[in-house]
Design an enzyme around this catalytic site. Sequence first.
Site, PDB file in Angstrom:
ATOM      1  N   ASP A  10      53.862   1.854  35.097  1.00  0.00           N
ATOM      2  CA  ASP A  10      53.989   2.830  36.163  1.00  0.00           C
ATOM      3  C   ASP A  10      52.816   3.542  36.358  1.00  0.00           C
ATOM      4  O   ASP A  10      51.719   3.284  35.844  1.00  0.00           O
ATOM      5  CB  ASP A  10      55.214   3.785  35.608  1.00  0.00           C
ATOM      6  CG  ASP A  10      55.031   4.539  34.457  1.00  0.00           C
ATOM      7  OD1 ASP A  10      53.972   4.380  33.847  1.00  0.00           O
ATOM      8  OD2 ASP A  10      55.807   5.545  34.224  1.00  0.00           O
ATOM      9  N   CYS A  67      53.742   2.426  30.150  1.00  0.00           N
ATOM     10  CA  CYS A  67      54.120   3.884  31.038  1.00  0.00           C
ATOM     11  C   CYS A  67      53.470   5.025  29.993  1.00  0.00           C
ATOM     12  O   CYS A  67      52.616   4.784  29.239  1.00  0.00           O
ATOM     13  CB  CYS A  67      55.414   3.999  31.050  1.00  0.00           C
ATOM     14  SG  CYS A  67      56.668   4.103  29.476  1.00  0.00           S
ATOM     15  N   THR A  69      54.512   6.919  27.464  1.00  0.00           N
ATOM     16  CA  THR A  69      54.618   7.013  26.177  1.00  0.00           C
ATOM     17  C   THR A  69      54.986   5.674  25.685  1.00  0.00           C
ATOM     18  O   THR A  69      55.294   5.389  24.519  1.00  0.00           O
ATOM     19  CB  THR A  69      55.852   7.926  25.894  1.00  0.00           C
ATOM     20  OG1 THR A  69      57.007   7.460  26.450  1.00  0.00           O
ATOM     21  CG2 THR A  69      55.575   9.247  26.136  1.00  0.00           C
ATOM     22  N   HIS A 100      58.191 -10.575  11.640  1.00  0.00           N
ATOM     23  CA  HIS A 100      59.744 -10.369  11.572  1.00  0.00           C
ATOM     24  C   HIS A 100      60.857 -10.452  12.526  1.00  0.00           C
ATOM     25  O   HIS A 100      61.770 -10.716  12.354  1.00  0.00           O
ATOM     26  CB  HIS A 100      59.887  -9.039  10.564  1.00  0.00           C
ATOM     27  CG  HIS A 100      59.074  -9.268   9.236  1.00  0.00           C
ATOM     28  ND1 HIS A 100      59.332  -8.238   8.340  1.00  0.00           N
ATOM     29  CD2 HIS A 100      58.217 -10.282   8.727  1.00  0.00           C
ATOM     30  CE1 HIS A 100      58.310  -8.441   7.271  1.00  0.00           C
ATOM     31  NE2 HIS A 100      57.809  -9.869   7.267  1.00  0.00           N
ATOM     32  N   HIS A 136      64.670 -13.973   8.571  1.00  0.00           N
ATOM     33  CA  HIS A 136      64.152 -13.252   9.894  1.00  0.00           C
ATOM     34  C   HIS A 136      64.838 -13.893  11.090  1.00  0.00           C
ATOM     35  O   HIS A 136      65.290 -13.443  12.036  1.00  0.00           O
ATOM     36  CB  HIS A 136      62.560 -13.309   9.862  1.00  0.00           C
ATOM     37  CG  HIS A 136      61.856 -12.332   8.930  1.00  0.00           C
ATOM     38  ND1 HIS A 136      62.310 -11.104   8.605  1.00  0.00           N
ATOM     39  CD2 HIS A 136      61.087 -12.900   8.098  1.00  0.00           C
ATOM     40  CE1 HIS A 136      61.537 -10.859   7.749  1.00  0.00           C
ATOM     41  NE2 HIS A 136      60.714 -11.893   7.344  1.00  0.00           N
TER      42      HIS A 136
END
Length: 146
Positions: A10, A67, A69, A100, A136
């Site tokens: 964004d 974006c 954050t 993992h 995993h």
Amino acid sequence: MSERIVLASDHGGLELKKELVEGLREGGYTVFDIGTHTTESTDYPDYAHQAVRGMLEGSYDRCILVCGTGVGMAMTANRHRGARAVNCSDVFTARYSRAHNDSNVLCLGGRVVGFGLAWEIVKTWLTTPFGGDKRHIRRVNKIESE
């Protein structure tokens, strides 16, 4: 054939995304930049949905979403069955999200990490293979079962 990486952002992640696109192309990756391309305010879910759908349909191998954050992109990406998105701001998490958890979507915060750290995160994430240990695999299968 080089890995096909789709990048999207964004307005809050635009500058970091542009730098990552350039670095990845220089590194020999096949890069698809699906936007945004301007600083006009945009809605991150629009770009996250488009990128993740393309990956899940086979047009791309992995996604990098940026974006402000990284949180909104990760939340949106993880709404898609088959997407295993990680919001990452350190190299350790990048490495272990691949080794993992077999993450296939990397989300970064353009207002959280600078290019130097982001580039180290991206390089680590792209070059770390899934470990494939039974425990995993079992856990990734449980993620995908719901």
